[in-house]
Design a protein around this motif. Structure first.
Motif, PDB file in Angstrom:
ATOM      1  N   VAL A  81     -28.351   0.266 -72.093  1.00  0.00           N
ATOM      2  CA  VAL A  81     -28.907  -1.228 -71.800  1.00  0.00           C
ATOM      3  C   VAL A  81     -29.393  -1.184 -70.427  1.00  0.00           C
ATOM      4  O   VAL A  81     -30.670  -1.755 -70.031  1.00  0.00           O
ATOM      5  CB  VAL A  81     -27.670  -2.118 -72.035  1.00  0.00           C
ATOM      6  N   THR A  82     -28.764  -0.583 -69.391  1.00  0.00           N
ATOM      7  CA  THR A  82     -29.054  -0.501 -68.016  1.00  0.00           C
ATOM      8  C   THR A  82     -30.377   0.167 -67.980  1.00  0.00           C
ATOM      9  O   THR A  82     -31.291  -0.434 -67.279  1.00  0.00           O
ATOM     10  CB  THR A  82     -27.834   0.321 -67.178  1.00  0.00           C
ATOM     11  N   ALA A  83     -30.838   1.257 -68.414  1.00  0.00           N
ATOM     12  CA  ALA A  83     -31.905   1.920 -68.550  1.00  0.00           C
ATOM     13  C   ALA A  83     -32.985   0.941 -68.864  1.00  0.00           C
ATOM     14  O   ALA A  83     -34.037   1.098 -68.390  1.00  0.00           O
ATOM     15  CB  ALA A  83     -31.890   3.205 -68.960  1.00  0.00           C
ATOM     16  N   LEU A  84     -32.854   0.464 -70.083  1.00  0.00           N
ATOM     17  CA  LEU A  84     -33.967  -0.314 -70.811  1.00  0.00           C
ATOM     18  C   LEU A  84     -34.248  -1.522 -69.937  1.00  0.00           C
ATOM     19  O   LEU A  84     -35.361  -1.757 -69.654  1.00  0.00           O
ATOM     20  CB  LEU A  84     -33.721  -0.751 -72.203  1.00  0.00           C
ATOM     21  N   GLY A  85     -33.224  -2.058 -69.374  1.00  0.00           N
ATOM     22  CA  GLY A  85     -33.552  -3.353 -68.498  1.00  0.00           C
ATOM     23  C   GLY A  85     -34.312  -2.814 -67.147  1.00  0.00           C
ATOM     24  O   GLY A  85     -35.140  -3.555 -66.946  1.00  0.00           O
ATOM     25  N   ARG A  86     -34.006  -1.829 -66.623  1.00  0.00           N
ATOM     26  CA  ARG A  86     -34.708  -1.209 -65.485  1.00  0.00           C
ATOM     27  C   ARG A  86     -36.120  -0.803 -65.949  1.00  0.00           C
ATOM     28  O   ARG A  86     -36.978  -1.053 -65.023  1.00  0.00           O
ATOM     29  CB  ARG A  86     -33.984  -0.020 -64.863  1.00  0.00           C
ATOM     30  N   ALA A  87     -36.506  -0.377 -66.907  1.00  0.00           N
ATOM     31  CA  ALA A  87     -37.813  -0.054 -67.765  1.00  0.00           C
ATOM     32  C   ALA A  87     -38.661  -1.262 -67.713  1.00  0.00           C
ATOM     33  O   ALA A  87     -39.705  -1.360 -67.276  1.00  0.00           O
ATOM     34  CB  ALA A  87     -37.629   0.745 -68.779  1.00  0.00           C
TER      35      ALA A  87
ATOM     36  N   ALA B  95     -37.969  -4.288 -66.203  1.00  0.00           N
ATOM     37  CA  ALA B  95     -38.326  -4.668 -64.954  1.00  0.00           C
ATOM     38  C   ALA B  95     -39.535  -4.032 -64.162  1.00  0.00           C
ATOM     39  O   ALA B  95     -40.157  -4.844 -63.386  1.00  0.00           O
ATOM     40  CB  ALA B  95     -37.143  -4.812 -64.188  1.00  0.00           C
ATOM     41  N   ALA B  96     -39.678  -2.809 -64.598  1.00  0.00           N
ATOM     42  CA  ALA B  96     -40.693  -2.002 -64.028  1.00  0.00           C
ATOM     43  C   ALA B  96     -42.145  -2.200 -64.748  1.00  0.00           C
ATOM     44  O   ALA B  96     -43.037  -1.598 -64.315  1.00  0.00           O
ATOM     45  CB  ALA B  96     -40.610  -0.366 -63.907  1.00  0.00           C
ATOM     46  N   GLY B  97     -42.011  -3.049 -65.821  1.00  0.00           N
ATOM     47  CA  GLY B  97     -43.131  -3.178 -66.413  1.00  0.00           C
ATOM     48  C   GLY B  97     -43.619  -2.339 -67.483  1.00  0.00           C
ATOM     49  O   GLY B  97     -44.820  -2.290 -68.005  1.00  0.00           O
ATOM     50  N   LYS B  98     -42.842  -1.395 -67.855  1.00  0.00           N
ATOM     51  CA  LYS B  98     -43.058  -0.259 -69.026  1.00  0.00           C
ATOM     52  C   LYS B  98     -42.842  -0.877 -70.256  1.00  0.00           C
ATOM     53  O   LYS B  98     -42.058  -1.777 -70.556  1.00  0.00           O
ATOM     54  CB  LYS B  98     -42.183   0.794 -68.678  1.00  0.00           C
ATOM     55  N   HIS B  99     -43.583  -0.415 -71.236  1.00  0.00           N
ATOM     56  CA  HIS B  99     -43.400  -0.678 -72.569  1.00  0.00           C
ATOM     57  C   HIS B  99     -42.427   0.134 -72.992  1.00  0.00           C
ATOM     58  O   HIS B  99     -42.091   1.243 -72.404  1.00  0.00           O
ATOM     59  CB  HIS B  99     -44.578  -0.333 -73.599  1.00  0.00           C
ATOM     60  N   VAL B 100     -41.428  -0.242 -73.872  1.00  0.00           N
ATOM     61  CA  VAL B 100     -40.086   0.419 -74.205  1.00  0.00           C
ATOM     62  C   VAL B 100     -40.077   0.422 -75.784  1.00  0.00           C
ATOM     63  O   VAL B 100     -40.285  -0.223 -76.401  1.00  0.00           O
ATOM     64  CB  VAL B 100     -38.884  -0.278 -73.541  1.00  0.00           C
ATOM     65  N   TYR B 101     -39.423   1.908 -75.967  1.00  0.00           N
ATOM     66  CA  TYR B 101     -39.164   2.219 -77.402  1.00  0.00           C
ATOM     67  C   TYR B 101     -37.614   2.854 -77.184  1.00  0.00           C
ATOM     68  O   TYR B 101     -37.593   3.801 -76.134  1.00  0.00           O
ATOM     69  CB  TYR B 101     -40.441   3.132 -77.713  1.00  0.00           C
ATOM     70  N   ALA B 102     -36.987   2.495 -78.295  1.00  0.00           N
ATOM     71  CA  ALA B 102     -35.614   3.138 -77.907  1.00  0.00           C
ATOM     72  C   ALA B 102     -34.749   3.404 -79.347  1.00  0.00           C
ATOM     73  O   ALA B 102     -35.223   2.832 -80.173  1.00  0.00           O
ATOM     74  CB  ALA B 102     -34.728   1.932 -77.325  1.00  0.00           C
TER      75      ALA B 102
ATOM     76  N   ASP C  59     -34.818  12.093 -61.785  1.00  0.00           N
ATOM     77  CA  ASP C  59     -34.679  11.057 -60.744  1.00  0.00           C
ATOM     78  C   ASP C  59     -35.627   9.729 -61.783  1.00  0.00           C
ATOM     79  O   ASP C  59     -36.905   9.661 -61.834  1.00  0.00           O
ATOM     80  CB  ASP C  59     -35.614  11.181 -59.647  1.00  0.00           C
ATOM     81  N   LEU C  60     -34.926   9.048 -62.545  1.00  0.00           N
ATOM     82  CA  LEU C  60     -35.296   7.910 -63.300  1.00  0.00           C
ATOM     83  C   LEU C  60     -36.044   6.859 -62.548  1.00  0.00           C
ATOM     84  O   LEU C  60     -37.050   6.373 -62.852  1.00  0.00           O
ATOM     85  CB  LEU C  60     -34.363   7.420 -64.244  1.00  0.00           C
ATOM     86  N   ASP C  61     -35.411   6.548 -61.191  1.00  0.00           N
ATOM     87  CA  ASP C  61     -35.995   5.654 -60.588  1.00  0.00           C
ATOM     88  C   ASP C  61     -37.476   5.719 -60.113  1.00  0.00           C
ATOM     89  O   ASP C  61     -38.321   4.960 -60.140  1.00  0.00           O
ATOM     90  CB  ASP C  61     -35.287   5.252 -59.206  1.00  0.00           C
ATOM     91  N   ALA C  62     -37.669   7.243 -59.696  1.00  0.00           N
ATOM     92  CA  ALA C  62     -39.048   7.730 -59.338  1.00  0.00           C
ATOM     93  C   ALA C  62     -40.183   7.607 -60.793  1.00  0.00           C
ATOM     94  O   ALA C  62     -41.148   7.220 -60.543  1.00  0.00           O
ATOM     95  CB  ALA C  62     -39.175   9.121 -59.112  1.00  0.00           C
ATOM     96  N   VAL C  63     -39.446   7.914 -61.873  1.00  0.00           N
ATOM     97  CA  VAL C  63     -40.351   7.835 -63.082  1.00  0.00           C
ATOM     98  C   VAL C  63     -40.753   6.118 -63.047  1.00  0.00           C
ATOM     99  O   VAL C  63     -41.965   6.199 -63.454  1.00  0.00           O
ATOM    100  CB  VAL C  63     -39.654   8.220 -64.173  1.00  0.00           C
ATOM    101  N   LEU C  64     -39.834   5.480 -63.175  1.00  0.00           N
ATOM    102  CA  LEU C  64     -40.055   3.864 -63.253  1.00  0.00           C
ATOM    103  C   LEU C  64     -41.076   3.482 -62.231  1.00  0.00           C
ATOM    104  O   LEU C  64     -41.762   2.521 -62.785  1.00  0.00           O
ATOM    105  CB  LEU C  64     -38.778   3.296 -63.594  1.00  0.00           C
ATOM    106  N   ALA C  65     -40.844   4.000 -61.106  1.00  0.00           N
ATOM    107  CA  ALA C  65     -41.879   3.451 -60.115  1.00  0.00           C
ATOM    108  C   ALA C  65     -43.178   4.186 -60.151  1.00  0.00           C
ATOM    109  O   ALA C  65     -43.946   3.453 -59.660  1.00  0.00           O
ATOM    110  CB  ALA C  65     -41.266   3.988 -58.613  1.00  0.00           C
ATOM    111  N   ASP C  66     -43.554   5.128 -61.073  1.00  0.00           N
ATOM    112  CA  ASP C  66     -44.664   5.727 -60.956  1.00  0.00           C
ATOM    113  C   ASP C  66     -45.430   4.899 -62.182  1.00  0.00           C
ATOM    114  O   ASP C  66     -45.442   4.627 -63.319  1.00  0.00           O
ATOM    115  CB  ASP C  66     -44.326   7.007 -61.831  1.00  0.00           C
TER     116      ASP C  66
END
Length: 383
Positions: A96-102, A104-111, A73-80
């Motif tokens: 692209v979609t997953a990084l954009g969601r991350a 938006a959730a305020g996570k630091h991102v590494y890809a 459940d990626l949504d649950a992880v990003l909401a955590d």
């Protein structure tokens, strides 16, 4: 020394690179060494949260390494709110979609690279990340390879004088899948799934050439599909719609020329799977994954062309081995440590999403050059 935990959502760890290089040889290796010493009395302790679509595979990895946290459940992880970083090693088409969601959730991102299948999307990710005020990075593992670190030492030390040219050979034979199991997943050979050697390797060439020799100014490329029929993971034949070989000539700011061949349809007659020869007015060097050998102009022999006699010069013996002069970490781990320091301390970090966009740009321009049969300028990118 106090320990600070950083929770990292890792999406794509059931794949070869995500599992072997990023999870086992990077984050778990950092844990094995006791965490990452931040130098201020704190140790950073990475806590992976495994994310993916295949529950049985995730469960097996988690149990194998005694990792308690995994989910589909990626949504649950990003909401955590306890999750600090989102890492993506999925197939390119899903990134692209997953990084954009991350973001938006305020996570630091590494890809992993490429960050997107087109330049507009890659630039938009960089803009969104900057606007959100998060830390962001893209995997640039090859710049941390021992052979290329030695090559950079020669460049920084002025060994070459004026650099004239760079010649790079990368590749190996990837089995078609009918009589031997292929070494790469089938999506790599389907353009509709984001596959192709140009989009896979040109992002590497963008940061390697940029870091070592300077900005790219033009590209001329020819891409092709040498093996048009392959077999997937279930033994079913499919049409390879993506390119499996790309041949490029790139001009660098200052006039040096790079010629790079990338192929999954070539048999190896090299010391390593990738090798670069750099020629300059004062010396030359050949660097691979591990080794780097050099020849100064004062030690350059004087070959004479004579097709009527066999060559007697021991050419390979006339090069000097560049010493390690240090201990080299796994390249993926070394970059993870830099990125985690960037997240924790705000230390400078240049391999960001804009750098990732430059890689996507070069791949896009290379494909366009091949389609139009002409040289194309590489404009500078800004947000």
């Amino acid at each position: 020394m106090t320990r600070r935990t950083v929770r990292i959502a890792m999406n794509g760890v059931t794949g070869r690179m995500g599992y072997r290089q990023h999870l086992v040889r990077s984050l778990l290796a950092i844990r094995d060494q006791g965490g990452l010493d931040l130098g201020d009395g704190r140790t950073l302790w990475p806590e992976p949260v495994l994310v993916g679509r295949r529950a049985p595979a995730l469960r097996a990895i988690a149990e194998r390494h005694n990792l308690p946290h995994w989910t589909t459940d990626l949504d649950a992880v990003l909401a955590d709110k306890t999750v600090d970083v989102y890492f993506d090693a999925q197939a390119t088409s899903a990134r692209v979609t997953a990084l954009g969601r991350a973001i938006a959730a305020g996570k630091h991102v590494y890809a992993e690279k490429p960050t997107a299948t087109d330049l507009a999307s890659a630039l938009e990710l960089a803009r969104l990340a900057d606007a959100a005020g998060i830390r962001h990075g893209v995997v640039q593992d090859k710049i941390f390879l021992p052979g290329l670190l030695k090559l950079k030492r020669l460049v920084d030390g002025g060994f070459f004088g004026e650099i004239l040219s760079v010649r790079g050979e990368f590749g190996y034979w990837v089995f078609e899948g009918d009589w031997q199991e292929p070494q790469r997943p089938s999506w790599n050979y389907r353009a509709e799934d984001g596959g192709g050697i140009t989009v896979d390797m040109f992002p590497h060439w963008a940061y390697l050439l940029g870091e070592l020799f300077g900005r790219l100014t033009s590209v001329t490329a020819l891409v092709t599909t040498h093996v048009p029929r392959r077999w997937d993971e279930d033994g079913r034949p499919y049409a390879a719609t993506a390119d499996d070989a790309a041949y490029a000539i790139l001009q660098l700011e200052g006039g040096a020329v790079a010629q790079l061949n990338s192929s999954w349809a070539v048999r190896v007659m090299r010391d390593e799977l990738v090798e670069f020869q750099v020629d300059g007015t004062h010396g030359s060097a050949v660097a691979g994954l591990r080794r780097c050998r050099a020849q100064h102009r004062s030690a350059t022999p004087r070959p004479v062309w004579n097709p009527d006699l066999p060559a007697t010069e021991p050419f390979r013996e006339q090069w000097q081995e560049i010493p390690d002069n240090g201990t080299f970490e796994n390249g993926f781990k070394a970059q993870w440590e830099l990125f985690l320091r960037h997240v924790a301390l705000g230390t400078p970090y240049q391999g960001d999403l804009l750098a990732g966009a430059r890689g996507v740009q070069l791949a896009e321009l290379g494909l366009r050059s091949a389609a139009e049969g002409r040289r194309i300028d590489v404009p500078e990118l800004t947000l």
